[in-house]
Each structure stands twice: as C-alpha cells, then as structure tokens.
Design a protein around this motif. Structure first.
Motif, short mmCIF file in Angstrom:
data_model
loop_
_atom_site.label_atom_id
_atom_site.label_comp_id
_atom_site.label_asym_id
_atom_site.label_seq_id
_atom_site.Cartn_x
_atom_site.Cartn_y
_atom_site.Cartn_z
N SER A 86 -3.63 -11.81 -7.95
CA SER A 86 -2.73 -13.37 -7.75
C SER A 86 -1.79 -13.73 -9.00
N PRO A 87 -0.85 -14.22 -8.43
CA PRO A 87 0.17 -14.96 -9.49
C PRO A 87 0.24 -16.37 -10.59
N VAL A 88 -0.05 -15.26 -10.88
CA VAL A 88 0.41 -16.59 -12.55
C VAL A 88 1.28 -16.95 -12.84
N CYS A 89 1.31 -18.29 -13.85
CA CYS A 89 2.28 -18.19 -14.70
C CYS A 89 2.24 -18.74 -16.49
N LEU A 90 2.22 -18.30 -16.94
CA LEU A 90 1.36 -18.54 -18.17
C LEU A 90 2.37 -18.65 -19.62
N PHE A 91 1.64 -19.66 -20.74
CA PHE A 91 2.89 -19.46 -21.75
C PHE A 91 1.60 -18.41 -22.75
#
Ligand code: HXC
Length: 514
Positions: A86-91
């Motif tokens: 599953s795609p995620v954006c992260l910092f």
C-alpha cells in the motif's frame, strides 16, 4: 563532467548528506537506544520501496551563527514508499541534525509531502523526533508549524494520518501529532510535552524528568494522547504496518478485503459470560469469538479501559468495534471513555468502516468528579458521533443497557441499522435495585418487612423491564438472538448494508461538543 564522473559525484553528494548530523551525533542517537531516521524508514517500508524527495534541501537561516552551519537535508527526510504494497507518504525527522528542530526549509519539506499525500489520496506517516520550533529561525519556524497544522486539518477525514513519536518531542512537534488520527509511542524513547523540563524549571522553579512529564506511559495511560504503546521501535513499526492493513488509503475507498477466516475460538460464546449478571468478564473475549481468525487489533488499550475500541474483520472486511468493558468500572461511560469512543466512531465513519457495538453497561458514571470534569459535554460526544455516522451501524446488547447508556451506545434511536439483543439483555432506565428503591419507596418503607418488600419489588421491576422483550415488542430491538448466532448475524448485517445510503440535511459542518 563525463556521465561516469557525474554519477560518482552524485553518489558522493548523497553519501555526505545521508550521514545526517555526522558520526558523533549518530553515536549519541544510538546510545539512547534509538534507530536513526533512515533506519526507521527502512524498518517501516517494504524493502527498497522508499523513494526520497528533497535530499539536497538546505536551510537558509543566517542569524545566531546559522550561516556557518550545514544541516543536511535540514533535519528531515521525506518521500514515498509502500507498506505491504500500500502506498504511503512519509517524513522522518532526524534528531542528529540540530535536534530535528523545525526551521523554514524543514517545514517546507514536510508540507510538500503532506500536499503530495493529500493529492495522491494516500496515508501520511510522520516520524517525529524533534525539539520543536528551531529557536534560531524565530517566526519562520512558527510559520512552518502553522502551515503543517493547517494541512493536518485539511487532510483530516480525507487521508489517514499517523504520527510516530520517537524522541523528545516538544511544542509544535506534539501539536501536529495531536491533530492526526493515530499516535504511536515507544517505552523510554517517546516524550511529548508543550514545554520541556528546562522551561518548567525557569518559569515555575520545579524539577521534573522528561519521563514523568510526558513519557510514553504517561500518554498511553493518563492523557490518552497516544493510541499505541510499544516496548521497542521494531514493535512499534510492526503495529503501524498492521494498522495500515485495516484502514483504507482515503475516504473514497474501502479498506482492503482479506480472505475470510473463521474465528480461532471454538468454544461456546455464551460460556464466556458468567451466569450471575453482576460478575464481570472480558468483552475482548466476545469480540475475539466473533472476528475472523480471532484477530482483534485494539486501540488505546491502556487508556480509559472501561471502553474497548479497535479493528477486526468480518468475512475479510474491516469493522470497527466499540464495546463496554465490564471488567473495568462495570464498563460505564465517563469523560475519558466517551472521548475515546466518540473519536473512534468519527474515524470509522470518515473512512467507510462499519461499526459494531457490543453493549453491557450500567450508564454514565455518577459523581461530583465526573460532573465537574464535564461528563455532560464529553458524554454528548458519543451521542453526536453515533447520530452523525452514516456507515453501517450494528449493535448487540449482551447484558445491561441502562439509562443514557442504552441510548448512547448506538441505539435504534440514534440511527442503528441492526439492533440485536441476547436473551440476557436488560434494557431499563436504571438497574432494578435503584429503580425499585425510587418508585416503590413508600410501599417499601411502610411494609412490615421492608427488606422482603424491596426484594419483591426489585423482582417485579426485573420481570417487567430487565429483559429485552419490552424493547423488542416496540421494535426498538430487531431481534432477540441466541449468543451462538451472533457472528452469523453480524456477517449477514454487514453483507446487507454493503450499499447503505443515507442523506443528511445540507450544512457546512456540524458543531460537535468538542
Ligand atoms: C534549535 C535545538 C532545539 C530547538 C534542540 N536543539 N531543540 N536547536 N531549536 N528547538 C538542538 C540542541 O541545541 C542540540 O544542538 C541538539 O538539538 C540536541 O539537543 P540536546 O538539548 O542536546 O538534547 P536532549 O538533552 O536530548 O534534549 C532534547 C530537548 C531539548 C528536550 C528537545 O533540546 C529541548 O528542551 N529543546 C527545546 C524544546 C523547546 O522548547 N522547543 C520549542 C517549542 S515551541 P547541538 O548543536 O548542541 O547538538 C514550538 C512552537 C510551536 O515548537 C508551538 C505550536 C503551538
């Protein structure tokens, strides 16, 4: 420069920046038992899936000696990856670079990945390890936080937002997480506070350790700021990965369906409940007896444990469970358990997750403490959240459903789609003892044997109201069921409500009793 040389040059530049705050600062981070920001990302994302953005961003601050400081990546790593595909954006903030403090460019990197997550409609995960607003950058840091909070709010209810606290997080570094849906903490590593011990010492003259002020346990058990508590960073990442399997990418999709599995529980569900209605039992055993693979993923396990919330699957589909816990305070609704349930109901409603409510509780907790702590305002949140929710809403009353509790725990009157009751259910304005003492007061007092009369009147009241049949006769309960039928009927209710559609009056937004 030849192509070969330019590639070597790129690698050299990357290597330098990827070192973060340098060997000494990394040594200090490791000595504190912490992974580095890059190790954290690797531990969380699928192998080789992380793609970094803005590696070469540098700060532009000039005051207080900042012009001489090189802060690699400006102390934060941003990018995209996948978790179980599953795609995620992260910092991930890098404490080895100026304590992960947030300056203007650091904030711009975070807001860039937040905008990306919102545009791509995928979950956002923020790993926070930061001393808060970078003091040397003054109002630019404050502006940066403000722009993060604004985006947290815009993204709320559109994409799931997850915060991980992996270090001493102060000021803005805790307010952004507070605006997100799930906060993860790790024992001994996570600290959250608005102002740190040094400021408290200066302003109030009091000595307090970071751990006592805002350690992981404080937030998992006392404040309720944290939703998941882990003993190690690895355990924390495993929890996040599991959560990702239960929730959808955004508010326009459904959580991924898994192959259906029967519960591992093979006993009789009715044997999980003591025959004496005053004896407690663990409601989580009931949930595990009905969910696929008996896999119940509990949220905020350590806070307000008189209410149990969490995810499970029915026939492979994610369902949110809200349940009174008779083991703790008889499962009453109070200030904290109301907040806990209401917020979770709103999450499920925003993200298309049906809600199953298991009810066994004697009502709202009476007493001066609760009244003065605002049980009216907090308790109203449960009424609001259930009434507002348009996802499928199913209730099973197991034993007690007294007074306000009966109404609040997803009653027919608040819009429940399916109301089931076990034959052991007691639906009344209050418990039979209290009720008999009030309505038969004169008869009891004037009787030759008041105790005998009280017993008789309690029994009379029980026969009349402390059962599910009065409510069933009015259609407030759709079906009185045998406990062994519970899973079958829940699966059916979920199946029937797959295309549920309700309309609400047009409005900008409601005004919940925050
Ligand atoms: C600039 C900071 C910093 C900050 C830490 N550092 N916090 N630099 N701005 N806010 C730097 C330190 O100078 C140090 O640099 C390095 O990071 C590591 O910090 P230490 O203090 O050595 O680490 P530690 O002892 O672990 O203590 C961590 C800490 C403490 C508890 C976070 O640093 C601290 O109290 N920082 C200030 C917290 C704070 O009050 N922040 C502002 C909040 S106001 P060197 O170069 O020596 O390695 C805010 C506004 C938003 O955020 C409010 C929104 C509503």
């Amino acid at each position: 420069m030849s192509l070969k040389k330019s590639i070597l040059d790129l690698r050299r530049r990357k290597e330098k920046v990827q070192k973060g705050g340098g060997d000494k600062a990394i040594e200090k981070q490791v000595a504190m038992g912490k992974l580095t920001a890059r190790e954290r990302i690797q531990a969380l994302c699928d192998k080789d899936s992380f793609t970094e953005y803005d590696l070469f961003v540098e700060h532009e601050a000039r005051d207080f000696g900042m012009d001489k400081k090189e802060l690699h990546g400006d102390g934060v790593i941003i990018g995209t990856g996948t978790i179980y595909g599953s795609p995620v954006c992260l910092f991930a903030q890098d404490f080895t670079v100026a304590g992960g403090s947030l300056g203007l460019m650091h904030a711009r990197k975070i807001t860039k990945i937040m905008d990306h997550a919102l545009k791509m409609r995928v979950p956002l995960i923020g790993i926070n390890d930061s001393g808060g607003a970078r003091i040397q950058e003054g109002v630019n840091s404050l502006a940066g936080y403000g722009e993060i909070f604004y985006r947290n709010t815009l993204a709320s209810g559109v994409i799931p937002q997850i915060s991980v606290i992996l270090g001493p997080c102060a000021g803005g570094a805790v307010y952004s997480p507070a605006l997100t849906d799930f906060v993860f903490v790790v024992d001994n590593i996570s600290k959250m506070f608005i102002t740190g011990p040094s400021v408290i010492k200066t302003v109030l003259g009091e000595d307090i350790s970071m751990e006592d002020l805002g350690g992981a346990r404080v937030h998992a058990e006392t404040t309720g700021n944290a939703h998941f508590f882990a003993r190690s960073e690895q355990e924390c990442f495993d929890q996040i990965k599991k959560l990702i399997t239960f929730i959808p990418w955004n508010n326009e999709t459904k959580a991924r369906a898994f192959p259906p599995k029967p519960p591992k529980f093979k006993g009789k569900i009715e044997d999980l409940i003591p025959s004496d209605p005053r004896q407690p039992y663990d409601i989580r055993d009931i949930i595990r007896a009905v969910v696929d693979d008996s896999d119940f993923f509990e949220i905020q396990e350590l806070w307000a444990p008189n209410m149990v919330i969490g995810f499970g699957r029915l026939n492979g589909e994610t369902v949110g469970f809200v349940a009174n816990q008779p083991l703790v305070l008889a499962g009453v609704l109070d200030v904290d358990s109301s907040d806990k349930a209401a917020r979770f109901i709103r999450f499920c409603d925003a993200f298309n997750i049906p809600i199953v409510t298991f009810e066994d509780m004697p009502g709202y907790l009476p007493g001066v403490d609760q009244e003065h702590a605002g049980v009216i305002r907090h308790g109203a949140k449960v009424l609001y959240a259930y009434s507002e929710a348009t996802v499928p809403k199913i209730t099973v009353i197991l034993r007690k459903a007294y007074g306000g509790g009966y109404i609040a725990m997803n009653s027919r009157h608040l819009g429940a789609d399916f109301m089931m009751a076990w034959p052991t259910a007691e639906i009344a304005v209050m418990g039979p003892e209290g009720a008999a003492n009030i309505i038969f007061k004169k008869e009891i007092e004037s009787a030759d044997d008041p105790d005998e009369m009280r017993k008789k009147k309690v029994q009379e009241y029980k026969e009349k109201f402390a059962n599910p049949y009065v409510a069933a006769a009015k259609g407030y309960i759709d079906a009185v069921i045998e406990p062994s039928e519970t899973r079958k009927l829940l699966l059916h209710a979920i199946e029937v409500s797959a295309n549920k559609g309700v309309s609400r009056p047009k409005k900008k937004h409601g005004i919940p009793p925050f």
